[in-house]
Write a protein that holds these residues in place. Sequence first.
Motif, PDB file in Angstrom:
ATOM      1  N   UNK A 131      -2.506   4.573  11.395  1.00 42.22           N
ATOM      2  CA  UNK A 131      -0.836   4.981  11.225  1.00 42.22           C
ATOM      3  C   UNK A 131      -1.218   5.229  13.429  1.00 42.22           C
ATOM      4  N   UNK A 132      -0.274   4.784  13.862  1.00 44.56           N
ATOM      5  CA  UNK A 132      -0.064   5.488  15.370  1.00 44.56           C
ATOM      6  C   UNK A 132      -0.951   7.064  15.584  1.00 44.56           C
ATOM      7  N   UNK A 133      -1.756   7.311  16.042  1.00 45.50           N
ATOM      8  CA  UNK A 133      -2.694   8.308  15.869  1.00 45.50           C
ATOM      9  C   UNK A 133      -1.836   9.134  16.619  1.00 45.50           C
TER      10      UNK A 133
ATOM     11  N   UNK B  80       5.264   4.626  11.076  1.00 45.59           N
ATOM     12  CA  UNK B  80       4.906   4.083   9.844  1.00 45.59           C
ATOM     13  C   UNK B  80       4.602   3.266   8.771  1.00 45.59           C
ATOM     14  N   UNK B  81       5.103   1.981   9.800  1.00 40.35           N
ATOM     15  CA  UNK B  81       5.363   0.877   9.099  1.00 40.35           C
ATOM     16  C   UNK B  81       4.378   0.028   9.103  1.00 40.35           C
ATOM     17  N   UNK B  82       3.823  -1.101   8.202  1.00 47.12           N
ATOM     18  CA  UNK B  82       3.207  -2.120   8.452  1.00 47.12           C
ATOM     19  C   UNK B  82       3.504  -3.084   7.503  1.00 47.12           C
ATOM     20  N   UNK B  83       2.875  -4.402   7.762  1.00 47.24           N
ATOM     21  CA  UNK B  83       3.151  -5.582   6.985  1.00 47.24           C
ATOM     22  C   UNK B  83       1.679  -6.015   6.832  1.00 47.24           C
ATOM     23  N   UNK B  84       1.019  -5.094   6.941  1.00 48.29           N
ATOM     24  CA  UNK B  84      -0.642  -5.772   6.331  1.00 48.29           C
ATOM     25  C   UNK B  84      -1.629  -5.027   4.987  1.00 48.29           C
ATOM     26  N   UNK B  85      -1.951  -5.803   4.457  1.00 49.65           N
ATOM     27  CA  UNK B  85      -2.196  -5.527   2.862  1.00 49.65           C
ATOM     28  C   UNK B  85      -3.559  -4.893   3.126  1.00 49.65           C
ATOM     29  N   UNK B  86      -3.955  -5.091   3.869  1.00 47.46           N
ATOM     30  CA  UNK B  86      -4.856  -3.639   4.315  1.00 47.46           C
ATOM     31  C   UNK B  86      -4.933  -3.030   5.202  1.00 47.46           C
ATOM     32  N   UNK B  87      -5.748  -1.651   4.914  1.00 43.91           N
ATOM     33  CA  UNK B  87      -6.050  -0.301   5.843  1.00 43.91           C
ATOM     34  C   UNK B  87      -5.928  -0.322   6.942  1.00 43.91           C
ATOM     35  N   UNK B  88      -4.540   0.084   7.624  1.00 42.03           N
ATOM     36  CA  UNK B  88      -4.727  -0.177   9.507  1.00 42.03           C
ATOM     37  C   UNK B  88      -4.496   1.205   9.815  1.00 42.03           C
TER      38      UNK B  88
ATOM     39  N   UNK C 238      -4.668  20.303  20.729  1.00 41.13           N
ATOM     40  CA  UNK C 238      -5.241  19.489  20.303  1.00 41.13           C
ATOM     41  C   UNK C 238      -6.094  19.261  19.928  1.00 41.13           C
ATOM     42  N   UNK C 239      -7.342  20.388  21.156  1.00 37.11           N
ATOM     43  CA  UNK C 239      -8.291  20.819  21.037  1.00 37.11           C
ATOM     44  C   UNK C 239      -8.655  21.419  19.637  1.00 37.11           C
ATOM     45  N   UNK C 240      -7.975  21.782  18.787  1.00 39.68           N
ATOM     46  CA  UNK C 240      -7.883  22.333  16.837  1.00 39.68           C
ATOM     47  C   UNK C 240      -8.316  21.360  16.647  1.00 39.68           C
ATOM     48  N   UNK C 241      -8.165  19.595  16.595  1.00 38.64           N
ATOM     49  CA  UNK C 241      -8.438  18.765  15.760  1.00 38.64           C
ATOM     50  C   UNK C 241      -9.251  18.063  15.913  1.00 38.64           C
ATOM     51  N   UNK C 242     -10.063  18.981  14.702  1.00 34.26           N
ATOM     52  CA  UNK C 242     -11.761  17.987  14.998  1.00 34.26           C
ATOM     53  C   UNK C 242     -11.885  16.629  14.280  1.00 34.26           C
ATOM     54  N   UNK C 243     -10.796  16.206  13.167  1.00 32.75           N
ATOM     55  CA  UNK C 243     -11.147  15.189  12.414  1.00 32.75           C
ATOM     56  C   UNK C 243      -9.517  14.750  12.238  1.00 32.75           C
ATOM     57  N   UNK C 244      -9.350  13.256  12.401  1.00 31.76           N
ATOM     58  CA  UNK C 244      -7.750  12.757  12.442  1.00 31.76           C
ATOM     59  C   UNK C 244      -8.380  11.529  11.869  1.00 31.76           C
ATOM     60  N   UNK C 245      -8.138  11.396  10.484  1.00 25.72           N
ATOM     61  CA  UNK C 245      -7.689  10.415   9.973  1.00 25.72           C
ATOM     62  C   UNK C 245      -6.598   9.434   9.330  1.00 25.72           C
ATOM     63  N   UNK C 246      -5.762   8.463   9.225  1.00 26.42           N
ATOM     64  CA  UNK C 246      -4.876   8.549   8.486  1.00 26.42           C
ATOM     65  C   UNK C 246      -4.256   6.560   8.481  1.00 26.42           C
ATOM     66  N   UNK C 247      -4.357   6.491   7.460  1.00 22.46           N
ATOM     67  CA  UNK C 247      -4.138   4.860   7.374  1.00 22.46           C
ATOM     68  C   UNK C 247      -3.111   4.441   6.631  1.00 22.46           C
ATOM     69  N   UNK C 248      -2.499   3.748   6.919  1.00 25.00           N
ATOM     70  CA  UNK C 248      -1.290   2.623   5.844  1.00 25.00           C
ATOM     71  C   UNK C 248      -1.647   0.968   5.517  1.00 25.00           C
ATOM     72  N   UNK C 249      -1.097   0.998   4.361  1.00 24.65           N
ATOM     73  CA  UNK C 249      -1.058  -0.357   4.048  1.00 24.65           C
ATOM     74  C   UNK C 249       0.258  -0.939   2.974  1.00 24.65           C
ATOM     75  N   UNK C 250       0.837  -1.999   3.033  1.00 26.35           N
ATOM     76  CA  UNK C 250       1.997  -2.612   2.281  1.00 26.35           C
ATOM     77  C   UNK C 250       1.611  -2.795   1.217  1.00 26.35           C
ATOM     78  N   UNK C 251       1.698  -2.180   0.115  1.00 30.30           N
ATOM     79  CA  UNK C 251       1.183  -2.639  -1.587  1.00 30.30           C
ATOM     80  C   UNK C 251       2.525  -3.852  -2.298  1.00 30.30           C
ATOM     81  N   UNK C 252       3.368  -3.725  -0.650  1.00 24.08           N
ATOM     82  CA  UNK C 252       4.716  -4.797  -2.351  1.00 24.08           C
ATOM     83  C   UNK C 252       5.428  -4.887  -1.239  1.00 24.08           C
TER      84      UNK C 252
END
Length: 244
Positions: A125-127, A115-123, A151-165
Amino acid sequence: MIGPNAEYLEGAKALSGEKVDAVSERMRRAVARWEELRRQKGYRNAPVPRADDLAPPQHAEKPLLLRVFLRDLPRGPGDRSGRRFEPTDRDRHWLQFTEWSWNVNWISFDRPELFVTDSEEAVPVDATAFRRICREVLVDNVRGQAPGWTDGDLDLVEFTMRRLSFGDGRAEIEYRGRAEMRDADRAYAPKVYGRATWNLQRRRFERFRLVAIGPREGASPFNQRREDPGPAPMGVALVLSPNR
């Protein structure tokens, strides 16, 4: 009611429908037996543990431990109370907590770094990590018990993270996402937002808060929704355990 080495104190053949006086008398007998037992064996009373120390064993020692709070949300103007369920005759022996629209759960992870990233752009999260959150705790067990999603019940899964500061050896991270889960009997479609503070030197979170809010509908056999199938708003909050 038992002692620390399974010594019997009280409770055999107790019934859930016993009157208050009968239950009180059982408790008095148990306390009296405990006082005698601890004198005989040298047991010492210990402080009542904090709720955060009571995580199930499979979660207690994990490096990222989150408490999960579930609650029904207001459904319209003036609806401020969390209490919306009036027990029917069929529920007269059910636990009183079904009258209150909230519950608590746990989830933990071996690798907080997911759940950690150095990116300032949204990337992304490990699916695997986010799908596990969806399957295990984005579940309508506000009033009772409900099975996790497959897993078959999950129709949509989107989750991103970005470093704010970044500063003072800490990174502030923002999370955004959404999910849609559905099976033959129920569904939940939340949007997700969160913030966390990661200590780079200690490689651990100092703060982690994630909120999922969206409509739930349907019912499962033991989640007490047969009289309230929705659709209706439900919220789930994942918060870092304070003793971490």
